[in-house]
Design an enzyme around this catalytic site. Structure first.
Site, PDB file in Angstrom:
ATOM      1  N   GLU A  88       0.814  -1.215   0.000  1.00 17.76           N
ATOM      2  CA  GLU A  88       0.000   0.000   0.000  1.00 17.76           C
ATOM      3  C   GLU A  88       0.850   1.268   0.000  1.00 17.76           C
ATOM      4  O   GLU A  88       0.555   2.242  -0.692  1.00 17.76           O
ATOM      5  CB  GLU A  88      -0.952   0.005   1.197  1.00 17.76           C
ATOM      6  CG  GLU A  88      -2.163  -0.921   1.056  1.00 17.76           C
ATOM      7  CD  GLU A  88      -1.882  -2.388   1.331  1.00 17.76           C
ATOM      8  OE1 GLU A  88      -0.722  -2.721   1.690  1.00 17.76           O
ATOM      9  OE2 GLU A  88      -2.798  -3.208   1.189  1.00 17.76           O
ATOM     10  N   HIS A 123     -12.111  -4.586   9.254  1.00 17.56           N
ATOM     11  CA  HIS A 123     -12.588  -4.296   7.905  1.00 17.56           C
ATOM     12  C   HIS A 123     -13.805  -3.376   7.902  1.00 17.56           C
ATOM     13  O   HIS A 123     -14.572  -3.387   6.944  1.00 17.56           O
ATOM     14  CB  HIS A 123     -12.954  -5.593   7.181  1.00 17.56           C
ATOM     15  CG  HIS A 123     -11.804  -6.276   6.525  1.00 17.56           C
ATOM     16  ND1 HIS A 123     -10.729  -6.760   7.224  1.00 17.56           N
ATOM     17  CD2 HIS A 123     -11.546  -6.575   5.230  1.00 17.56           C
ATOM     18  CE1 HIS A 123      -9.871  -7.331   6.391  1.00 17.56           C
ATOM     19  NE2 HIS A 123     -10.340  -7.225   5.169  1.00 17.56           N
TER      20      HIS A 123
HETATM   21  C1  LIG Z   1      -3.069  -4.789   4.103  1.00 16.46           C
HETATM   22  C2  LIG Z   1      -4.137  -5.476   3.355  1.00 16.46           C
HETATM   23  N1  LIG Z   1      -4.277  -5.225   2.050  1.00 16.46           N
HETATM   24  C3  LIG Z   1      -5.232  -5.857   1.345  1.00 16.46           C
HETATM   25  C4  LIG Z   1      -6.074  -6.756   1.947  1.00 16.46           C
HETATM   26  C5  LIG Z   1      -7.168  -7.474   1.139  1.00 16.46           C
HETATM   27  N2  LIG Z   1      -6.767  -8.885   0.995  1.00 16.46           N
HETATM   28  C6  LIG Z   1      -7.203  -9.813   1.829  1.00 16.46           C
HETATM   29  S1  LIG Z   1      -6.503 -11.306   1.572  1.00 16.46           S
HETATM   30  C7  LIG Z   1      -5.594 -10.704   0.270  1.00 16.46           C
HETATM   31  C8  LIG Z   1      -4.656 -11.605  -0.460  1.00 16.46           C
HETATM   32  C9  LIG Z   1      -3.576 -12.135   0.421  1.00 16.46           C
HETATM   33  O1  LIG Z   1      -2.869 -13.114  -0.248  1.00 16.46           O
HETATM   34  P1  LIG Z   1      -1.863 -14.061   0.475  1.00 16.46           P
HETATM   35  O2  LIG Z   1      -1.039 -13.281   1.449  1.00 16.46           O
HETATM   36  O3  LIG Z   1      -1.118 -14.817  -0.548  1.00 16.46           O
HETATM   37  O4  LIG Z   1      -2.756 -15.058   1.347  1.00 16.46           O
HETATM   38  P2  LIG Z   1      -3.874 -16.090   0.815  1.00 16.46           P
HETATM   39  O5  LIG Z   1      -5.170 -15.352   0.831  1.00 16.46           O
HETATM   40  O6  LIG Z   1      -3.470 -16.548  -0.519  1.00 16.46           O
HETATM   41  O7  LIG Z   1      -3.879 -17.182   1.841  1.00 16.46           O
HETATM   42  C10 LIG Z   1      -5.865  -9.361   0.065  1.00 16.46           C
HETATM   43  C11 LIG Z   1      -5.284  -8.548  -1.000  1.00 16.46           C
HETATM   44  C12 LIG Z   1      -5.902  -6.959   3.333  1.00 16.46           C
HETATM   45  N3  LIG Z   1      -6.707  -7.789   4.014  1.00 16.46           N
HETATM   46  N4  LIG Z   1      -4.918  -6.333   4.001  1.00 16.46           N
END
Ligand SMILES: Cc1ncc(C[n+]2csc(CCOP(=O)(O)OP(=O)(O)O)c2C)c(N)n1
Ligand SMILES: Cc1ncc(C[n+]2csc(CCOP(=O)(O)OP(=O)(O)O)c2C)c(N)n1
Ligand SMILES: [Mg+2]
Ligand SMILES: [Mg+2]
Lengths: 323, 332, 332, 323
Positions: free
Chosen positions: C67, C136
């Site tokens: 971000e 959230h």
């Molecule tokens: C700081 C932040 N940015 C964006 C999000 C929205 N978001 C939730 S899960 C996710 C993807 C995360 O991917 P990863 O770390 O690979 O974990 P996975 O969901 O694949 O287990 C995003 C972008 C968030 N929760 N927190």
């Protein structure tokens, strides 16, 4: 070009920066300059060498320790000094001070007092260039202390991922305020970090202006010709306190003295003398020119005006242009 | 028994804060200090100078420039049974740690249904007035005071610098302490009022009947000066030092309003949407018929703080502004 | 000529926003969209769905989870001549980018003495109401509205979602756009009022004489419902949609106060120190003698937003709360 | 231990998680569960294997995709289900929901819905252990998407610099929502990043629960015995959508099907059958036990109570205990 002309020019540049800042320190004692003042003394070879590799329409992003960069980039010393005096004639109208030198004509994008804060900005400038197919280089300077910041990591990854024309210049002066590199990084070989982003990275002797220039030229050319971001670790040392408020409890006199043995200005001067490329008169002349230039800068600053308090709330938002 | 500085009659705000930390560390093994340059450098405002020598590098822990991680590590250490004091050099850099403070520290007890509390103290310098320009002059206390789950303190006297830390450390929940950088050199006597120290109440620093000056932190000395000025005009000002910015001491605020019927709020934060707004709103909601004049606010101008001295002075609340607004309200 | 959706009479808020972005990108090569999952995923709230196909991955640019860096890159790109639209998925994650937004974007023009302006648009979803729990569900519009150098918009209607982006992109300075996640599915007719679209004024959404309901964004539909309820009781409510949270349209605010003499501010942010406080303070400063009742505020309870539906509902401002407070003020 | 007993136990654990989440998906359709629901289906071997390496007083920090971790760590499925229903009997009294499972008795520290947000917390838990000379391990799970966050970088450096007892478990399921790893990282070999912090790091087949367990045991033992932080990259795949709102435009059906060929449950089951360590009856029995357990969990959740709205503002600050 006569033998050593370019080297003499580099010497001159470094001397300008050194003397300019020595004067700043005095002016700080006299309370002409206030706030935070971070001197670059000892590190002049870095800004001087790197700027040689840049074109007029390249961009530069620097930190709060940026007088040297501003001067080497071609900003007028009078305008810089006026800024530090807080005068209207300063590059930032006296709103910024020492930590916030800006100049649109040389694409000098500050002057950022948040450690690491300039890195994402540089990535964005690079992105704009790439999206517009411009072959410009954005050069960003930051200290080794900034490497611990999350913004460093994010910016490095983004630049490498998107293959952006950014030259990352890490000024490793071994300390972040009072924190030595080994107390700030688990892995003190900073170029290894660049490698973890797939970014080409070289260690450079930051006390040797010719070595810096050489490395910067190669890196900048590679960046300019589409080689993606590059990373230089410039190993250097600051002789003075972090800022004017620093009791320097964290390092020894001896360490400082030892580094002074590798002083970038003195080393180049001796080299030129040994090569018979610098006469005593030339050196004295150079000193004189520099001193005069700085005297003039101080006079310009002294003669400057205070911005009217009525303008206080200007420059919060842009002013409408035209009718 | 605690060791106190007894060889001097006075101490500075800086020393008071240092004494408070040192005392806490002597009395409770779980307490430690961590932050950028708190150790070898002696603290960017020299607050922790000498503490490394007394407590060693484990308990006076220098951190890398990683605001988010070391504040988050403070939260984790608190959960792990420690009582960390995390120093973020200044509120300006705390923007890099806000995710941890707001999304973790403040919400943790609630999200876990009451299972995990976070006994963490975060200290930071705040404020302008030393020509440090826009990026080093924020006063964002109001942001923090907006967040449920946090407690927010603003010691504005040597006494409070000395005695508020202990209850903050004893508090089971995250406490943010704002120290106005302009106060560190303030020197004065230290009343031995430790037993009276609380982190719940506002305090009347001067009694008066004509107008209430409500303030805190770095603006308190200015406000007291303004009150002295007003006295010369025969206007008697009640000066309320909020001390605690969250939760606000509503009773004390409403009491001073009832006493004087005229209110000026003095706050170095930008006016729009700052702490001053909440104080005014609270009064407009709960004590509007008590007012004999519109509420006045003396705050920073809506501009990033400029470097040049005269411009910075013009941007910040100053004694003459407070005096002028108070006079207008009393006269009007 | 711009292409418009003309085959339908109605569109959703989501579609309106998408149309606005697409139109801007068709008309101006400098405009591009960047953020997490705006491309292949189609946007976490499907706002940018289909745009990757039209504009390609350079101009609908997926970013890593960074971000701070991609918002900062937006600032840099703006300085480099582009007109970026940076999407931060939600205000909750924007905490990670606050340093760039506040310490760089907002201050840059000023620190450079007017040399460098930052024509950047940052969009983010905000608000609660969908059982997404504490991390959230923030509504931190008030924080942003506190910062000089930023402009802050909160389109609360389909019309505004469709037409406010253009002037935001034309603005030379950083503009933050808050889109309440609960509005995306809202469907309605789109008046072709593009020429009237401004990013400076508040708008009266319903005329009334008895009480002013001042609100914005996600609370606007609730407030209009409340106004309809009140109508049944014979109470005629003036509903003012702020639309622009910084700078506030003071004239419009004071006008509605003068019209009705009674004010309720409705804001999904936490009450203490939120936008609602500034509105109340402004009135208490500038129009206090106009008031025939104390100012009322209907805001979120001072608690992190809970997951369970009934608890979340209880935490957020609801139509009956607005009605009750308005009735009390009018009755009292 | 009879042949294959431990493996059967692992199989049982993975099956519990799988079936539990399949039920969650149904309950989501029925609107019993609301908000965001992130399923771990396909990734069960990771949580199952890693938890085997931990002691009861170790700590676990997880993400919003943490049902599997909660169950494998020993949390009661009824209590977890009740939480997702938003019931008072839920582990977090229904305040947290699916993304915020917490349990002090198993030192399960959430349930963090900010990507990367749990990493600094884990560092702090490790710091507390180190300062108290406790030989405990804090294990933190995070996705490969989190690696791009500044908080990852800062936390990794801090843990390595201070030599803290933290086990970093990166669940590399190749996507962060719709963003494939190669669109998120310039260097996709994640273990190289760990190396840039001087942290030992191993790649592990995250579809093979025995390989996970083995690697986790070695790493955890090293961490526990003072070897400093370790890093595991667990290569795995999520079969389902990112959350319940995901149209899955970013990957192909075929890719998903291919990964399903390496299903952790199916692979272990076949292996046990081939080794004659699992009979048909045993498998059917296992399925039955699991289904019963989940039925009970759902019943428990259904039977639970709604928290009183009067308690709304509780748990913002701690409540005074005793006089
Ligand atoms: C700081 C932040 N940015 C964006 C999000 C929205 N978001 C939730 S899960 C996710 C993807 C995360 O991917 P990863 O770390 O690979 O974990 P996975 O969901 O694949 O287990 C995003 C972008 C968030 N929760 N927190
Ligand atoms: C985010 C942030 N944290 C802390 C500071 C205070 N600070 C100013 S300079 C500095 C040290 C930076 O060291 P380094 O990056 O090595 O640069 P150097 O000063 O050595 O040139 C610190 C801690 C700051 N300005 N910004
Ligand atoms: Mg340094
Ligand atoms: Mg992933």
């Amino acid at each position: 070009m006569s033998t050593g002309e370019h080297e003499r020019y580099l010497l001159h540049q470094m001397l300008r920066i050194r003397r300019f800042e020595e004067r700043c320190a005095q002016l700080y004692q006299q309370e002409k300059i206030r706030g935070f003042l971070h001197l670059y003394i000892g590190e002049e070879a870095v800004a001087t060498g790197v700027m040689e590799a840049l074109q007029p329409d390249d961009a530069v992003v620097a930190t709060y320790r940026e007088h040297g960069h501003a001067l080497a980039r071609g900003m007028d010393p009078g305008v810089v000094m006026a800024e530090m005096f807080g005068k209207l004639e300063g590059c930032s109208r006296g709103r910024g001070g020492s930590m916030h030198l800006f100049d649109s004509s040389t694409r000098f994008y500050g002057g950022n007092a948040i450690v690491g804060g300039g890195l994402p900005l540089a990535v964005g400038l690079g992105l704009a260039d790439k999206m517009n197919h411009r072959s410009r280089v954005t050069t960003v300077f930051f200290g080794e202390g900034a490497v611990a910041e999350g913004e460093f990591h994010e910016a490095m990854n983004l630049a490498a991922l998107w293959d952006l024309p950014v030259l990352f210049c890490c000024e490793n002066n071994l300390y972040a305020m009072g924190t030595a590199l080994e107390r700030s990084e688990s892995q003190t070989h900073i170029t290894l970090k660049a490698a973890s982003y797939e970014m080409p990275a070289w260690e450079v002797d930051g006390m040797d202006v010719l070595a810096v220039e050489d490395a910067a030229r190669k890196a900048a050319e590679s960046v300019r010709s589409g080689g993606g971001p590059h990373f230089l670790e410039l190993r250097t040392y600051r002789y003075r306190a972090h800022s004017m408020f620093d009791p320097e409890l964290y390092r020894s006199r001896e360490e400082i003295e030892e580094w002074k043995q590798h002083d970038p200005i003195e080393m180049l001067r001796r080299r030129l003398i040994d090569d018979a490329a610098l006469s005593d008169e030339e050196w004295t002349g150079m000193e004189k020119t520099v001193d005069e230039e700085i005297d003039e800068a101080v006079e310009f600053a002294e003669a400057g005006n205070w911005e009217s308090v009525e303008d206080l709330t200007r420059f919060v938002y842009s002013e409408a242009v035209g009718p | 028994m605690t060791q106190l500085m007894t060889d001097r009659e006075t101490m500075t705000y800086r020393e008071a804060m240092r004494e408070a930390m040192s005392e806490a560390m002597r009395e409770d093994e779980r307490v430690f200090l961590m932050g950028e340059d708190v150790g070898r450098y002696g603290g960017c405002y020299a607050v922790s100078k000498g503490m490394l020598e007394e407590f060693g590098p484990e308990r006076v822990r220098d951190t890398p420039l990683s605001e988010s991680a070391f504040v988050g590590a403070g939260i984790g250490a608190a959960l792990g049974g420690m009582r960390p004091i995390v120093e973020v050099m200044t509120v300006n850099f705390s923007l890099l740690a806000l995710d941890q403070i707001v999304n973790t520290a403040a919400l943790y007890l609630h999200m876990s249904g009451g299972q995990f509390n976070v006994p963490l103290v975060v200290r930071m310098a705040t404020g302008a007035g030393r020509q440090l320009a826009a990026q080093h002059s924020h006063s964002l206390e109001g942001w923090y005071a907006h967040v449920p789950g946090l407690k927010v303190l603003a010691p504005g006297t040597i006494e409070d610098a000395r005695w508020m830390l202990k209850p903050a450390l004893e508090d089971p929940d995250p406490v943010i302490v704002f120290e106005h950088a302009g106060l560190y050199n303030m020197e004065g006597e230290l009343p031995d009022s430790r037993d009276g120290a609380d982190i719940t109440s506002a305090k009347v620093r001067r009694r008066g009947d004509d107008v209430s000056l409500i303030t805190y932190g770095g603006s308190l000395p200015k406000t007291l000066e303004a009150a002295a000025e007003l006295e010369k005009d025969g206007i008697s000002a009640d000066v309320l030092d909020l001390r605690v910015l969250r939760p606000l001491d509503r009773t004390a605020i409403l009491e001073t309003v009832v006493r004087t019927h005229r209110v000026v709020v003095i706050d170095e934060g930008w006016k729009t949407g700052g702490i001053s707004a909440e104080i005014a709103a609270l009064i407009a909601e709960e004590a509007i018929w008590e007012l004999d004049a519109p509420i006045g606010r003396v705050c920073s101008a809506e501009v990033p703080i400029p470097y040049a001295r005269h411009m910075e002075e013009a941007a910040l609340p100053q004694v003459p502004n407070v005096v002028a607004v108070a006079r207008r309200l009393v006269g009007g």
